[in-house]
Design a protein around this motif. Structure first.
Motif, PDB file in Angstrom:
ATOM      1  N   SER A  63      55.020  -2.196  19.218  1.00 16.30           N
ATOM      2  CA  SER A  63      54.340  -1.480  20.309  1.00 16.30           C
ATOM      3  C   SER A  63      55.289  -0.893  21.354  1.00 16.30           C
ATOM      4  CB  SER A  63      53.334  -2.407  20.996  1.00 16.30           C
ATOM      5  OG  SER A  63      53.987  -3.554  21.501  1.00 16.30           O
ATOM      6  N   CYS A  64      56.596  -0.877  21.067  1.00 16.36           N
ATOM      7  CA  CYS A  64      57.533  -0.236  21.991  1.00 16.36           C
ATOM      8  C   CYS A  64      57.436   1.282  21.872  1.00 16.36           C
ATOM      9  CB  CYS A  64      58.966  -0.682  21.692  1.00 16.36           C
ATOM     10  SG  CYS A  64      59.279  -2.427  22.024  1.00 16.36           S
ATOM     11  N   PHE A  65      57.897   1.984  22.907  1.00 15.07           N
ATOM     12  CA  PHE A  65      57.975   3.449  22.875  1.00 15.07           C
ATOM     13  C   PHE A  65      59.393   3.825  22.437  1.00 15.07           C
ATOM     14  CE2 PHE A  65      54.480   4.927  26.065  1.00 15.07           C
ATOM     15  CZ  PHE A  65      53.552   4.135  25.400  1.00 15.07           C
ATOM     16  N   LYS A 114      53.169   5.811  22.017  1.00 12.54           N
ATOM     17  CA  LYS A 114      53.798   7.105  21.770  1.00 12.54           C
ATOM     18  C   LYS A 114      55.106   6.987  20.992  1.00 12.54           C
ATOM     19  CE  LYS A 114      51.792   9.574  25.676  1.00 12.54           C
ATOM     20  NZ  LYS A 114      52.066  10.281  26.929  1.00 12.54           N
ATOM     21  N   THR A 115      55.326   7.998  20.171  1.00 13.48           N
ATOM     22  CA  THR A 115      56.572   8.156  19.444  1.00 13.48           C
ATOM     23  C   THR A 115      57.093   9.556  19.740  1.00 13.48           C
ATOM     24  OG1 THR A 115      55.709   6.764  17.664  1.00 13.48           O
ATOM     25  CG2 THR A 115      57.672   8.093  17.172  1.00 13.48           C
ATOM     26  N   HIS A 116      58.365   9.653  20.095  1.00 12.74           N
ATOM     27  CA  HIS A 116      59.015  10.952  20.295  1.00 12.74           C
ATOM     28  C   HIS A 116      60.130  11.095  19.258  1.00 12.74           C
ATOM     29  CE1 HIS A 116      56.895  11.079  24.084  1.00 12.74           C
ATOM     30  NE2 HIS A 116      57.600  10.086  24.588  1.00 12.74           N
ATOM     31  N   ALA A 117      60.571  12.317  19.057  1.00 18.07           N
ATOM     32  CA  ALA A 117      61.696  12.548  18.137  1.00 18.07           C
ATOM     33  C   ALA A 117      62.358  13.879  18.463  1.00 18.07           C
ATOM     34  CB  ALA A 117      61.224  12.540  16.680  1.00 18.07           C
ATOM     35  N   THR A 118      63.616  13.996  18.075  1.00 18.86           N
ATOM     36  CA  THR A 118      64.326  15.281  18.131  1.00 18.86           C
ATOM     37  C   THR A 118      64.775  15.623  16.721  1.00 18.86           C
ATOM     38  OG1 THR A 118      66.592  14.446  18.430  1.00 18.86           O
ATOM     39  CG2 THR A 118      65.224  14.646  20.427  1.00 18.86           C
TER      40      THR A 118
END
Length: 222
Positions: free
Chosen positions: A137-139, A180-184
């Motif tokens: 559950s970490c971002f 949330k999940t972010h990516a580059t």
């Protein structure tokens, strides 16, 4: 930690006011946000860091997302419940911006920057526990998605980041407060589909807002 004045951030003894607090709501000022981001960028990355004028349009989109300006995000087609997929050519500033922007909203839950190659190295050493660890559950913001090396554990190949993204999708789907999940990435949509397959690409559309730098963006590291 609660922030009584999250719109005022102190860096190096200087207080930066990013907007005004009215009726328990922050009214942000984009010009003041840019001043803060430029100052914080220099502290993080050195004196040569600068906010480039050609990036201000994309930066306005990203700032709108981070401060949860629903009206602006709606105009840009951005869903603030989803994460961000920042795409663009090598050296355009994707990673720096994602490292930087999280500091602008200290009252929000932070995300950890994780190079995708590190996730694969972890898998190659520890196996499927690594995928489980990133399905928590970490971002996270997964940096350089799509150019990580192959995963292999005890003779079995694995598309590690593909599996991680599927885990993150299940997590996003099954939590009331969206994880949330972010990516580059340097890759375009077609290249990502070739790398991870149609199923993962389909889940990515539901996980991410795509925010793309111009493909002609120059390498700012030169």
């Amino acid at each position: 930690m609660k922030y009584k004045a999250p719109h005022i951030i102190t860096e190096g003894g200087v207080a930066y006011q990013l907007g005004k607090l009215r009726n328990h709501e922050i009214q942000y000022d984009f010009k003041k946000m840019l001043i803060y981001l430029d100052a914080k960028g220099k502290l993080l990355f050195g004196k040569k860091f600068k906010i480039h004028s050609e990036d201000q349009r994309i930066l306005y989109k990203l700032c709108s997302y981070f401060i949860k300006d629903r009206d602006s995000c709606e105009k840009f087609g951005i869903d603030i419940e989803k994460g961000l997929l920042i795409s663009g050519p090598v050296g355009c500033g994707k990673t720096s911006l994602m490292k930087l922007l999280r500091h602008m909203v200290p009252h929000q839950r932070p995300y950890e920057m994780i190079p995708c190659r590190n996730v694969v190295f972890g898998f190659n050493h520890l196996g499927y526990k690594t995928i489980e660890d990133y399905g928590n559950s970490c971002f996270f913001c997964f940096d350089d998605l799509g150019v990580e090396p192959p995963g292999r554990f005890y003779g079995k190949d694995c598309n590690v980041m593909g599996e991680v993204l599927l885990s993150r999708y299940e997590l996003y789907l099954n939590t009331k407060r969206k994880i949330k999940t972010h990516a580059t990435t340097n890759l375009n949509a077609q290249e990502l589909e070739e790398r991870y397959g149609n199923r993962v690409r389909s889940r990515m559309r539901e996980l991410f807002n795509l925010v793309a730098f111009d493909k002609e963006s120059r390498d700012k590291r030169k």
